[in-house]
Design a protein around this motif. Structure first.
Motif, PDB file in Angstrom:
ATOM      1  N   PRO A 332       0.817  -1.218   0.000  1.00 52.10           N
ATOM      2  CA  PRO A 332       0.000   0.000   0.000  1.00 52.10           C
ATOM      3  C   PRO A 332       0.852   1.270   0.000  1.00 52.10           C
ATOM      4  O   PRO A 332       0.465   2.262  -0.613  1.00 52.10           O
TER       5      PRO A 332
ATOM      6  N   MET B   1      -9.533  -7.773  18.353  1.00 49.78           N
ATOM      7  CA  MET B   1     -10.539  -7.278  19.305  1.00 49.78           C
ATOM      8  C   MET B   1     -10.335  -5.775  19.497  1.00 49.78           C
ATOM      9  O   MET B   1      -9.251  -5.324  19.799  1.00 49.78           O
ATOM     10  N   LYS B   2     -11.327  -5.030  19.318  1.00 49.64           N
ATOM     11  CA  LYS B   2     -11.136  -3.591  19.471  1.00 49.64           C
ATOM     12  C   LYS B   2     -11.454  -3.171  20.901  1.00 49.64           C
ATOM     13  O   LYS B   2     -12.398  -3.634  21.498  1.00 49.64           O
ATOM     14  N   SER B  92      -2.740  -5.180  24.583  1.00 48.68           N
ATOM     15  CA  SER B  92      -2.415  -5.344  25.998  1.00 48.68           C
ATOM     16  C   SER B  92      -1.380  -6.446  26.143  1.00 48.68           C
ATOM     17  O   SER B  92      -1.675  -7.604  25.892  1.00 48.68           O
ATOM     18  N   PHE B 145       0.520 -15.369  17.218  1.00 45.83           N
ATOM     19  CA  PHE B 145      -0.845 -15.873  17.429  1.00 45.83           C
ATOM     20  C   PHE B 145      -1.874 -14.818  17.071  1.00 45.83           C
ATOM     21  O   PHE B 145      -2.919 -15.108  16.515  1.00 45.83           O
ATOM     22  N   ARG B 148      -1.519 -14.428  13.081  1.00 50.05           N
ATOM     23  CA  ARG B 148      -1.815 -15.601  12.271  1.00 50.05           C
ATOM     24  C   ARG B 148      -3.190 -16.187  12.600  1.00 50.05           C
ATOM     25  O   ARG B 148      -3.926 -16.587  11.719  1.00 50.05           O
ATOM     26  N   PHE B 149      -3.514 -16.257  13.897  1.00 44.06           N
ATOM     27  CA  PHE B 149      -4.756 -16.941  14.290  1.00 44.06           C
ATOM     28  C   PHE B 149      -5.800 -15.977  14.828  1.00 44.06           C
ATOM     29  O   PHE B 149      -6.859 -16.389  15.272  1.00 44.06           O
ATOM     30  N   ALA B 151      -5.834 -14.599  17.593  1.00 44.79           N
ATOM     31  CA  ALA B 151      -6.103 -14.936  18.990  1.00 44.79           C
ATOM     32  C   ALA B 151      -5.815 -13.716  19.854  1.00 44.79           C
ATOM     33  O   ALA B 151      -4.851 -12.998  19.621  1.00 44.79           O
ATOM     34  N   ILE B 154      -4.332 -10.745  24.852  1.00 43.54           N
ATOM     35  CA  ILE B 154      -4.538 -10.710  26.299  1.00 43.54           C
ATOM     36  C   ILE B 154      -4.444 -12.121  26.851  1.00 43.54           C
ATOM     37  O   ILE B 154      -3.689 -12.410  27.776  1.00 43.54           O
ATOM     38  N   VAL B 155      -5.229 -13.015  26.252  1.00 48.98           N
ATOM     39  CA  VAL B 155      -5.252 -14.390  26.732  1.00 48.98           C
ATOM     40  C   VAL B 155      -3.900 -15.056  26.514  1.00 48.98           C
ATOM     41  O   VAL B 155      -3.341 -15.683  27.422  1.00 48.98           O
ATOM     42  N   VAL B 156      -3.340 -14.879  25.316  1.00 50.83           N
ATOM     43  CA  VAL B 156      -2.107 -15.608  24.994  1.00 50.83           C
ATOM     44  C   VAL B 156      -0.952 -15.139  25.880  1.00 50.83           C
ATOM     45  O   VAL B 156      -0.212 -15.958  26.426  1.00 50.83           O
ATOM     46  N   LEU B 160       1.151 -17.480  28.358  1.00 50.90           N
ATOM     47  CA  LEU B 160       2.592 -17.638  28.162  1.00 50.90           C
ATOM     48  C   LEU B 160       3.363 -17.357  29.452  1.00 50.90           C
ATOM     49  O   LEU B 160       4.430 -17.919  29.675  1.00 50.90           O
ATOM     50  N   LYS B 243       0.932  -1.808   7.242  1.00 52.97           N
ATOM     51  CA  LYS B 243       0.560  -3.222   7.222  1.00 52.97           C
ATOM     52  C   LYS B 243       0.300  -3.620   8.669  1.00 52.97           C
ATOM     53  O   LYS B 243       1.240  -3.800   9.441  1.00 52.97           O
TER      54      LYS B 243
ATOM     55  N   ILE C  44     -11.059 -11.638  33.345  1.00 55.66           N
ATOM     56  CA  ILE C  44      -9.633 -11.560  33.686  1.00 55.66           C
ATOM     57  C   ILE C  44      -9.462 -11.506  35.197  1.00 55.66           C
ATOM     58  O   ILE C  44      -8.492 -11.976  35.754  1.00 55.66           O
ATOM     59  N   SER C  97      -9.084  -5.626  30.268  1.00 54.62           N
ATOM     60  CA  SER C  97      -7.843  -6.306  30.647  1.00 54.62           C
ATOM     61  C   SER C  97      -7.102  -5.515  31.719  1.00 54.62           C
ATOM     62  O   SER C  97      -6.569  -6.094  32.669  1.00 54.62           O
ATOM     63  N   ILE C 243     -12.683 -20.873  26.868  1.00 52.01           N
ATOM     64  CA  ILE C 243     -12.403 -20.820  25.432  1.00 52.01           C
ATOM     65  C   ILE C 243     -12.459 -22.231  24.836  1.00 52.01           C
ATOM     66  O   ILE C 243     -13.097 -22.480  23.829  1.00 52.01           O
ATOM     67  N   VAL C 290      -3.106 -22.660  24.490  1.00 59.31           N
ATOM     68  CA  VAL C 290      -2.433 -21.922  23.428  1.00 59.31           C
ATOM     69  C   VAL C 290      -2.444 -22.731  22.139  1.00 59.31           C
ATOM     70  O   VAL C 290      -2.705 -22.214  21.056  1.00 59.31           O
ATOM     71  N   LEU C 293      -5.841 -22.658  20.588  1.00 60.38           N
ATOM     72  CA  LEU C 293      -6.067 -21.363  19.932  1.00 60.38           C
ATOM     73  C   LEU C 293      -5.423 -21.358  18.560  1.00 60.38           C
ATOM     74  O   LEU C 293      -5.945 -20.795  17.606  1.00 60.38           O
ATOM     75  N   ALA C 294      -4.269 -22.006  18.470  1.00 61.40           N
ATOM     76  CA  ALA C 294      -3.566 -22.027  17.191  1.00 61.40           C
ATOM     77  C   ALA C 294      -4.246 -22.966  16.210  1.00 61.40           C
ATOM     78  O   ALA C 294      -4.474 -22.617  15.057  1.00 61.40           O
ATOM     79  N   GLY C 297      -8.170 -21.975  16.111  1.00 60.21           N
ATOM     80  CA  GLY C 297      -8.456 -20.555  16.308  1.00 60.21           C
ATOM     81  C   GLY C 297      -9.549 -20.019  15.399  1.00 60.21           C
ATOM     82  O   GLY C 297     -10.442 -19.309  15.843  1.00 60.21           O
ATOM     83  N   HIS C 298      -9.498 -20.426  14.137  1.00 63.70           N
ATOM     84  CA  HIS C 298     -10.455 -19.844  13.201  1.00 63.70           C
ATOM     85  C   HIS C 298     -11.861 -20.377  13.402  1.00 63.70           C
ATOM     86  O   HIS C 298     -12.821 -19.770  12.977  1.00 63.70           O
ATOM     87  N   VAL C 308     -15.458  -5.640  24.636  1.00 66.68           N
ATOM     88  CA  VAL C 308     -15.637  -4.305  24.066  1.00 66.68           C
ATOM     89  C   VAL C 308     -16.644  -3.518  24.903  1.00 66.68           C
ATOM     90  O   VAL C 308     -17.770  -3.955  25.078  1.00 66.68           O
TER      91      VAL C 308
END
Lengths: 506, 358, 315
Positions: A332, B1-2, B92, B145, B148-149, B151, B154-156, B160, B243, C44, C97, C243, C290, C293-294, C297-298, C308
């Motif tokens: 872009p 997530m907004k 976050s 995550f 790509r996913f 996810a 916050i949770v991940v 971790l 991007k 949370i 959060s 989840i 985790v 989720l991977a 996830g979708h 929100v």
């Protein structure tokens, strides 16, 4: 009907609502009788939706009162509105996407929260209503998987289910195809015959004359006129809609475009956010010094085409050339540096970051903002923004004002100023005058023609055919993601363009 | 997530929209939290003034105790600016603890014999670099995550933390264990002291320099600008050619890099060994620093200093007054909650003003 | 230790029986969180509410001599404390959060503070008699299964009842639909006359209530005393369970049992020692989450507006 003797079904007295210092509704009074279809006609931003949201209890008026059957009522929530027999089909449907029709209807039943679901019962009544009003719709599929017109039918079923007497339809035809409109009108007439009062909101004059008994014209938050449809004078109504005499483009003489192409694309294919293929092989060439207007019924790929040409959305196939150079569709930033200006249709959250001060929004999509030793020169940025604001008559507290505090017209002028600052060779404009008042629209249009005369290739997406005819050198029509026609405004008529927009051939 | 409310406000304020009002909110919040704290202290029959003296005044009365404050200040500030980077993009990063632990591991791997001895003086800078890298990589997992996913970071990041904690526990129990205690050997090269007779070391200078770097990046570079645009409106940033996935990923990795550095500094400037719990609660109290400093560089320095005083002073307070150190957590949390409250009210007010004018 | 003893029936029975006990707080927590997440509020702060519940349940059980008073007060403490989160994140629309993490810090600090001030610095708090197992006549005699599932204490049985009840409410009542509507599309829910704020606050308070019972089960059902930070990350495991179970309370019940059993195994391994370090098992619930989720996830679709804040009058 004995409507004359009875108190009106619904009466508004002096409703006023102020948003951000601007009166969206300014002391509005109107009456709706039983068995009547009242059309509320007005341009985008005239305050129609605000008014309806007040009647429906979503907004609270700053002044004025609402009477139902002659009784003054307090409506502080949609629940109150429903209790008074007011039902509404919103412009944006109020459906829970994951639920099916039966579940969506369950939500508006008066049953207590703890009551068990009566899906069978509700389903039966809905089937009965479907049969009675000739509405064909799937009751078991999650509504998010249904088409827009199906979702609208579910919204109408919801209203019919509640037995509401006052039915508000907010721009119901905006999302429909012509044949679907006719079916809707049939339902509306039927509802009126049953003694219900219908408020039909629209900015399309023709359909208003077709369906209503009475027309109230709303302009800039005020009622500017009321007529019985039977005696309606089209020209009079148009004048009521647009207010006073305003500058128009009538004196504008189109200069012929140059030979050289500013932008050309071939075989563009793209998908929208829901992964629907909305661009299906678009070929288009825009010459330097040319304004190409793009017409089409909403949802036929205009948004995606604008975004793809501006580099913001990635086309999955096809090529784009800017000034003869092939663009990398996945980059872009490359479009920006190649001189593609872009005025997005959503100026509030796409064209600007709402919480940034204006001078920071000046740096958006503008890689050439002033720098000193590689770092942003904030002072120079502010000065530049301030200068542009003066040139383009952007009224705000200064370059430090938060963008969210600007009115639509001022914000749009600011965005235009920014996009023209770098003298782009291509300018993509997506509905640049939507929701703006006539003066601001005129200003925007004349800036577009200036850009053209400077030699830029302008692509103008617009829902306003008058605008397209007034300033385009060429009009292309998009239908189902393809260019179905290219016309010269001088050699065609609005009717012909509309026909092509609907999928007919010229 | 907004997620809108808080960052929208904090950003607006950070832009200098109403800095004075912001400051008032911050000070009032601290005062209100201390007031509630006083009630708590009075309720258990102690003297609040005495408690606050040990927490806030006493730590700065001697060189050695200032050194103690610095031990807390450095990681607090580093984690604070780390999470602030993510906050700007409206992400976050709740995984500061895990990222610190991996940073600490990075320092340890290079610092302990025989590697540390072989590297000699190079073990310190290399250890710090490896710490930064490992912290960044651990946060990048969450970034990956997210991108790509899709996810929730916050949770991940939360998950971790626990995985990192157990991994470090395993490392000090088994492969790196040295001696009877579950801890690694001592690293050979430590951060040089700034001042003999105190524990204060070059970590402080490093943290302050990076805060300046943070300010420049956020305010004056294209990267920082785009990060903030992304946080302010995702679609506006995309419109501007950003991007978004790359930026989300980079924001989290950068955030993790600073937390990793905090971990490396924790080893090379404080504990000298890897052990369980070496990251303390810095992952979360760093968020307090970012909030209390409202993402403003100088604000975060002051916030970190304030918090470091609390942490360093709380031990003395516990010994002298019997009020447990956990009181500081209560105070910290209350401060941030009051700030959030103040900003919510302030936002509602300015909105009402906006509506009522004309 | 050798292979045969690891997989002997006696070992497995004891392991899974302990797994059920370990899963009790997870069930309460995840069922509570399922409800609040359906309405759009993330739990949370579950961890902190559990701590409040655990401490006050212990305190009141000790002082009153009645475990039931303890459970009740634990639940009330969890619920009242959750009100803070609800007010901040729903009514004042602050980031969930941040509010959640701050609340957890507050809860850890506050319960430790009270614990020290009331019971002194010695870690040897007075123990109380915990809930005793109740053998269900007949069922408990089934070999292996009976011992594992039908010889548990009352809180275990009630947790199953709660999960089933919540499942029923979500599936079969209008309330369940309303909750879902608020979490999916609050604007449409509001248009349908649902009081969005009230639903969110109340569902979050229910979550706090359940988390309080979860905390109470830690002190009154397993340990018999309060130790600092006794919840030990269970609140976050509950988030993971919700989840994994895709916001379904009955699936959450099963997932809780799975994670509870992993926890039981880890405790055993820590005591007995094994070839695999016990840390692997402590980390396993988080790793699984985790990974899921991977991998899925979708396909995992959270309530659309989860996390929100909703603003009533906006344009």
């Amino acid at each position: 009907m004995s409507g004359e003797k009875q108190a009106p079904l619904l009466e508004l007295q002096g409703i006023t609502k102020i948003f951000g210092g601007v009166a969206a509704n300014d002391s509005i009074s109107l009456k709706l009788h039983r068995g009547e279809v009242l059309a509320l006609l007005g341009e985008n931003g005239a305050g129609k939706s605000t008014l309806m949201n007040i009647i429906y209890g979503i907004y609270r008026p700053d002044a004025g009162s609402i009477l139902v059957n002659g009784q003054k009522v307090r409506i502080t929530s949609p629940k109150d509105a429903m209790a008074h027999g007011i039902g509404m089909v919103h412009q944006h449907f109020m459906l829970i996407g994951r639920f099916n029709a039966v579940e969506n209807v369950t939500l508006i039943t008066p049953d207590a929260s703890w009551s068990l679901l009566k899906k069978k019962q509700i389903r039966a009544s809905l089937e009965e209503l479907k049969a009675r009003y000739g509405i064909e719709v799937d009751l078991d599929c999650p509504v998010e998987q249904l088409s827009i017109s199906m979702q609208q039918k579910i919204e109408i079923l919801k209203l019919l289910y509640t037995g509401a007497d006052i039915l508000i339809l907010d721009e119901p035809t905006a999302v429909l195809l012509p044949q679907e409109c006719e079916a809707l009108f049939e339902i509306i007439r039927h509802m009126a015959q049953q003694g219900k009062g219908v408020i039909f909101i629209s900015h399309k004059l023709d359909e208003v004359l077709q369906i209503s008994q009475r027309v109230d014209v709303l302009s800039h938050g005020r009622i500017t006129g009321e007529v019985e449809t039977a005696q309606a004078d089209k020209d009079l109504i148009v004048r009521m809609m647009s207010g006073d005499n305003v500058p128009d483009m009538s004196g504008y003489v189109k200069k012929p475009p140059q030979e050289e192409a500013a932008l050309s694309c071939a075989g563009l294919v793209a998908f929208d956010d829901r992964k629907v293929r909305t661009l299906d092989g678009v070929d288009l060439t825009v010459h330097r010094g040319e304004i190409v207007g793009v017409a089409g019924v909403e949802g036929n790929g205009q948004d995606e085409l604008a975004e793809v040409l501006a580099g913001v959305r990635r086309a999955t196939a096809g090529q784009i050339f800017i000034g003869g150079k092939e663009m990398d569709l996945s980059d872009p930033a490359g479009f920006i540096s190649s001189g593609v200006g872009y005025i997005p249709s959503d100026r509030n959250t796409v064209g600007t970051v709402p919480d940034f001060p204006l001078y920071e929004n000046w740096m958006l999509r503008n890689p050439h903002y002033p720098k000193k030793r590689g770092l942003t020169d904030l002072r120079a940025v502010q000065a530049q923004a301030a200068q542009a604001m003066e040139d383009f008559d952007v009224r705000a507290a200064g370059p430090g004002a938060r963008s969210a505090n600007l009115s639509g017209g001022n914000l749009q002028k600011f965005i235009l100023a920014r996009e023209l600052e770098t003298e782009p060779q291509v300018l993509i404009c997506s509905y640049p005058t939507r929701g703006l008042d006539v003066k601001a629209s005129w200003f925007i249009r004349s800036q577009l023609t200036k850009a053209k005369e400077r030699g830029a290739g302008v692509v103008l997406f617009s829902g306003d055919l008058d605008e397209l005819f007034a300033i385009s050198d060429r009009i292309v029509v998009l239908y189902r993601g393809r260019v179905v026609g290219q016309l010269r405004p001088e050699e065609t008529t609005a009717q012909e363009v509309i026909l092509m927009m609907m999928g007919g051939t010229a | 997530m907004k997620r809108l409310s808080f960052f929208r406000e904090s950003l607006a304020h950070y832009q200098g929209a109403s800095r004075a009002r912001k400051l008032v909110i911050l000070l009032l919040s601290v005062a209100a939290a201390m007031l509630v704290g006083s009630v708590l202290i009075l309720a258990v029959g102690a003297n609040p003034l005495e408690a606050y003296y040990y927490m806030l005044i006493r730590p700065v009365t001697s060189i050695s105790s200032i050194g103690e404050v610095a031990m807390y200040f450095t990681p607090l500030l580093l984690v604070g600016i780390g999470v602030a980077f993510a906050f700007h993009a409206k992400l976050s990063n709740l995984g500061g603890e895990g990222q610190m632990l991996f940073g600490a591991l990075g320092m340890t791997l290079v610092g302990i014999p025989p590697v540390g001895e072989a590297l000699g003086m190079w073990s310190l800078p290399l250890g710090i670099l490896l710490g930064i890298l490992m912290g960044a990589l651990w946060a990048a997992v969450a970034g990956f995550f997210r991108v790509r996913f899709n996810a929730s970071e916050i949770v991940v990041t939360l998950m971790l933390n626990y995985i990192a904690k157990q991994f470090i526990s395993y490392v000090v129990f088994y492969p790196l264990r040295s001696g009877a205690e579950p801890q690694s050997a001592r690293i050979v090269a430590s951060l040089p002291k700034l001042y003999e007779g105190s524990r204060i070391n070059w970590g402080v200078i490093l943290a302050l320099l990076l805060t300046v770097g943070y300010a420049v990046v956020i305010r004056r570079t294209r990267f920082g600008y785009h990060l903030r645009a992304l946080g302010g409106s995702r679609r506006a940033a995309e419109y501007s050619g950003v991007k978004k996935n790359r930026y989300y990923f980079l924001a989290l990795a950068l955030s993790g890099a600073l937390c990793g550095l905090a971990g490396a500094v924790q080893i090379s400037g404080n504990t000298m060994r890897l052990m369980e719990g070496v990251a303390g609660d810095f992952g979360f109290s760093g968020i307090v620093v970012a909030m209390l400093g409202s993402l403003h560089p100088a604000g975060m320095v002051i916030a970190a200093l304030f918090m470091a005083l609390l942490e360093a002073g709380s031990m003395t307070m516990q010994v002298r007054t019997g009020i447990p150190v956990s009181f500081t957590s209560v105070l910290e949390a209350l401060i941030v909650l009051f700030i959030l409250l103040g900003m919510a009210i302030s936002a509602a007010q300015s909105k009402r003003k906006k509506v009522s004018k004309t | 230790m050798n292979e045969t003893s690891l997989f002997s029936a006696a070992f497995l029975t004891a392991l899974f029986s302990s797994g059920v006990r370990q899963s009790i707080p997870l069930i309460y927590g995840s069922v509570g969180d399922t409800v609040s997440e359906r309405s759009g509020v993330m739990g949370i702060s579950l961890e902190g509410e559990m701590l409040f519940g655990a401490f006050f349940a212990y305190l009141f059980a000790l002082r009153s001599g009645s475990l039931w008073v303890g459970v009740l007060m634990g639940a009330v403490a969890g619920m009242l404390s959750s009100l803070i989160v609800a007010v901040w994140s729903v009514l004042f629309r602050q980031d969930q959060s941040i509010v959640g993490i701050m609340f957890n810090i507050l809860a850890t600090g506050f319960t430790n503070f009270l614990n020290r001030m009331i019971f002194g610095t010695s870690n040897a708090n007075i123990s109380i008699d915990t809930f005793q197992p109740i053998a269900i006549p007949g069922l408990s005699k089934i070999p292996v299964v009976g011992e594992i599932f039908f010889n548990q204490d009352i809180l275990a049985y009630l947790s199953v009842v709660l999960a089933a009840a919540v499942f029923f409410v979500l599936r079969r009542t209008k309330l369940g639909l309303q909750l879902g509507a608020v979490g999916e599309n609050p604007r449409a829910a509001q248009a349908a006359g649902i009081p969005v704020y009230r639903v969110r606050v109340l569902s979050y308070m229910f979550c706090g209530f359940a988390a309080g019972v979860a905390g109470a089960s830690l002190t009154l059902s397993t340990v018999g005393t309060f130790t600092e930070a006794i919840s030990a990350g269970r609140g976050f495991i509950c988030l993971a369970i919700v989840i994994l179970s895709r916001w379904n309370p009955l699936t959450a019940l099963v997932a809780s049992f799975g994670f509870g059993s992993i926890q039981a195994l880890q405790i055993r391994l820590q005591v007995q020692g094994s070839a695999l370090p016990y840390q692997v098992f402590v980390a396993l619930p988080y790793l699984i989450t985790v990974l899921v989720l991977a991998l899925a996830g979708h396909n995992i679709r959270a309530p659309r507006e989860l996390g929100v804040p909703f603003e009533k009058e906006s344009r």
